[in-house]
Design a protein around this motif. Structure first.
Motif, PDB file in Angstrom:
ATOM      1  N   VAL A 171       0.875  -1.175   0.000  1.00 48.00           N
ATOM      2  CA  VAL A 171       0.000   0.000   0.000  1.00 48.00           C
ATOM      3  C   VAL A 171       0.906   1.217   0.000  1.00 48.00           C
ATOM      4  N   ARG A 172       0.758   2.040  -1.008  1.00 49.96           N
ATOM      5  CA  ARG A 172       1.564   3.258  -1.112  1.00 49.96           C
ATOM      6  C   ARG A 172       1.163   4.198   0.027  1.00 49.96           C
ATOM      7  N   ASP A 173       2.144   4.609   0.813  1.00 54.04           N
ATOM      8  CA  ASP A 173       1.883   5.459   1.969  1.00 54.04           C
ATOM      9  C   ASP A 173       1.534   6.871   1.517  1.00 54.04           C
ATOM     10  N   LYS A 174       0.315   7.263   1.791  1.00 47.86           N
ATOM     11  CA  LYS A 174      -0.146   8.604   1.452  1.00 47.86           C
ATOM     12  C   LYS A 174      -0.421   9.416   2.709  1.00 47.86           C
ATOM     13  N   ASP A 175       0.014   8.887   3.857  1.00 49.15           N
ATOM     14  CA  ASP A 175      -0.191   9.593   5.126  1.00 49.15           C
ATOM     15  C   ASP A 175      -1.671   9.944   5.302  1.00 49.15           C
ATOM     16  N   ARG A 176      -2.527   8.937   5.068  1.00 44.63           N
ATOM     17  CA  ARG A 176      -3.979   9.095   5.124  1.00 44.63           C
ATOM     18  C   ARG A 176      -4.495   8.234   6.277  1.00 44.63           C
ATOM     19  N   TYR A 177      -5.382   8.796   7.083  1.00 42.36           N
ATOM     20  CA  TYR A 177      -5.871   8.090   8.259  1.00 42.36           C
ATOM     21  C   TYR A 177      -7.372   8.271   8.412  1.00 42.36           C
ATOM     22  N   LEU A 178      -7.979   7.352   9.136  1.00 44.44           N
ATOM     23  CA  LEU A 178      -9.401   7.399   9.440  1.00 44.44           C
ATOM     24  C   LEU A 178      -9.554   7.414  10.952  1.00 44.44           C
ATOM     25  N   ILE A 179     -10.393   8.312  11.439  1.00 48.77           N
ATOM     26  CA  ILE A 179     -10.724   8.338  12.862  1.00 48.77           C
ATOM     27  C   ILE A 179     -11.914   7.406  13.028  1.00 48.77           C
ATOM     28  N   VAL A 180     -11.686   6.271  13.652  1.00 50.89           N
ATOM     29  CA  VAL A 180     -12.702   5.219  13.762  1.00 50.89           C
ATOM     30  C   VAL A 180     -13.473   5.404  15.073  1.00 50.89           C
ATOM     31  N   THR A 181     -14.536   6.191  14.984  1.00 51.14           N
ATOM     32  CA  THR A 181     -15.382   6.454  16.150  1.00 51.14           C
ATOM     33  C   THR A 181     -16.642   5.611  16.021  1.00 51.14           C
ATOM     34  N   ARG A 182     -16.505   4.369  16.401  1.00 48.83           N
ATOM     35  CA  ARG A 182     -17.646   3.459  16.364  1.00 48.83           C
ATOM     36  C   ARG A 182     -18.714   3.927  17.346  1.00 48.83           C
ATOM     37  N   ILE A 183     -19.910   3.392  17.201  1.00 51.01           N
ATOM     38  CA  ILE A 183     -20.984   3.703  18.136  1.00 51.01           C
ATOM     39  C   ILE A 183     -20.555   3.265  19.533  1.00 51.01           C
ATOM     40  N   GLY A 184     -20.695   4.184  20.472  1.00 50.51           N
ATOM     41  CA  GLY A 184     -20.347   3.894  21.858  1.00 50.51           C
ATOM     42  C   GLY A 184     -18.956   4.321  22.269  1.00 50.51           C
ATOM     43  N   VAL A 185     -18.135   4.831  21.331  1.00 57.74           N
ATOM     44  CA  VAL A 185     -16.794   5.272  21.706  1.00 57.74           C
ATOM     45  C   VAL A 185     -16.926   6.443  22.685  1.00 57.74           C
ATOM     46  N   ASP A 186     -16.153   6.398  23.743  1.00 55.06           N
ATOM     47  CA  ASP A 186     -16.189   7.433  24.777  1.00 55.06           C
ATOM     48  C   ASP A 186     -15.273   8.580  24.372  1.00 55.06           C
ATOM     49  N   MET A 187     -15.842   9.623  23.790  1.00 53.50           N
ATOM     50  CA  MET A 187     -15.043  10.737  23.284  1.00 53.50           C
ATOM     51  C   MET A 187     -14.374  11.530  24.409  1.00 53.50           C
ATOM     52  N   LYS A 188     -14.805  11.339  25.654  1.00 56.84           N
ATOM     53  CA  LYS A 188     -14.125  12.004  26.778  1.00 56.84           C
ATOM     54  C   LYS A 188     -12.686  11.497  26.914  1.00 56.84           C
ATOM     55  N   ARG A 189     -12.434  10.293  26.407  1.00 61.51           N
ATOM     56  CA  ARG A 189     -11.076   9.733  26.441  1.00 61.51           C
ATOM     57  C   ARG A 189     -10.177  10.343  25.365  1.00 61.51           C
ATOM     58  N   TYR A 190     -10.781  11.026  24.394  1.00 61.32           N
ATOM     59  CA  TYR A 190     -10.046  11.561  23.252  1.00 61.32           C
ATOM     60  C   TYR A 190     -10.369  13.039  23.031  1.00 61.32           C
ATOM     61  N   PRO A 191     -10.054  13.908  23.991  1.00 59.76           N
ATOM     62  CA  PRO A 191     -10.437  15.322  23.856  1.00 59.76           C
ATOM     63  C   PRO A 191      -9.793  16.003  22.652  1.00 59.76           C
ATOM     64  N   GLY A 192      -8.578  15.646  22.303  1.00 57.80           N
ATOM     65  CA  GLY A 192      -7.920  16.245  21.145  1.00 57.80           C
ATOM     66  C   GLY A 192      -8.631  15.902  19.847  1.00 57.80           C
ATOM     67  N   ILE A 193      -9.043  14.651  19.722  1.00 56.81           N
ATOM     68  CA  ILE A 193      -9.768  14.227  18.525  1.00 56.81           C
ATOM     69  C   ILE A 193     -11.131  14.900  18.475  1.00 56.81           C
ATOM     70  N   PHE A 194     -11.803  14.991  19.622  1.00 57.49           N
ATOM     71  CA  PHE A 194     -13.105  15.638  19.669  1.00 57.49           C
ATOM     72  C   PHE A 194     -12.998  17.096  19.221  1.00 57.49           C
ATOM     73  N   GLU A 195     -11.998  17.791  19.703  1.00 53.64           N
ATOM     74  CA  GLU A 195     -11.786  19.184  19.298  1.00 53.64           C
ATOM     75  C   GLU A 195     -11.485  19.278  17.804  1.00 53.64           C
ATOM     76  N   HIS A 196     -10.721  18.346  17.287  1.00 58.90           N
ATOM     77  CA  HIS A 196     -10.410  18.313  15.857  1.00 58.90           C
ATOM     78  C   HIS A 196     -11.688  18.126  15.033  1.00 58.90           C
ATOM     79  N   LEU A 197     -12.567  17.218  15.459  1.00 59.23           N
ATOM     80  CA  LEU A 197     -13.797  16.936  14.718  1.00 59.23           C
ATOM     81  C   LEU A 197     -14.806  18.082  14.789  1.00 59.23           C
TER      82      LEU A 197
END
Length: 110
Positions: free
Chosen positions: A19-45
């Motif tokens: 897989v050619r590295d394109k520095d591409r990522y997915l934030i996998v926030t499945r149903i029920g993920v506790d966003m309080k554990r990820y404040p930086g990601i929450f602010e980004h979203l």
């Protein structure tokens, strides 16, 4: 944060044997993920909150992805291939790469 940030590949990223590295990522926030554990990601979203709220394919909250019966298969070994290519391009993925709608995968333990 690494628990929910996964590498992402689209069809053109899949080359012969890698897989050619394109520095591409997915934030996998499945149903029920506790966003309080990820404040930086929450602010980004939050910068896309209005657009994310308008999606028809979301979970119980605007930051969640829709339900998917095979999320766990993305984290397991699999063969990835693009939907359209001029030549055969297959990759054995052992890194938990998620794929877009221009790419398919075959789960394998062999």
């Amino acid at each position: 944060n690494a628990e929910i940030i996964r590498p992402l590949a689209v069809g053109d990223d899949v080359r012969r044997w890698h897989v050619r590295d394109k520095d591409r990522y997915l934030i996998v926030t499945r149903i029920g993920v506790d966003m309080k554990r990820y404040p930086g990601i929450f602010e980004h979203l939050k910068q896309w909150e209005d657009n994310l709220r308008r999606r028809s394919d979301q979970g119980n909250h605007w930051w969640e992805l829709r339900t998917c019966d095979y999320y766990d298969a993305f984290d397991k070994p699999k063969i990835i291939y693009p939907d359209i290519a001029k030549e055969s391009r297959f990759v054995l993925d052992m890194n938990g790469t998620y794929v877009s709608n221009t790419t398919y995968f075959i789960p394998t333990e062999d």
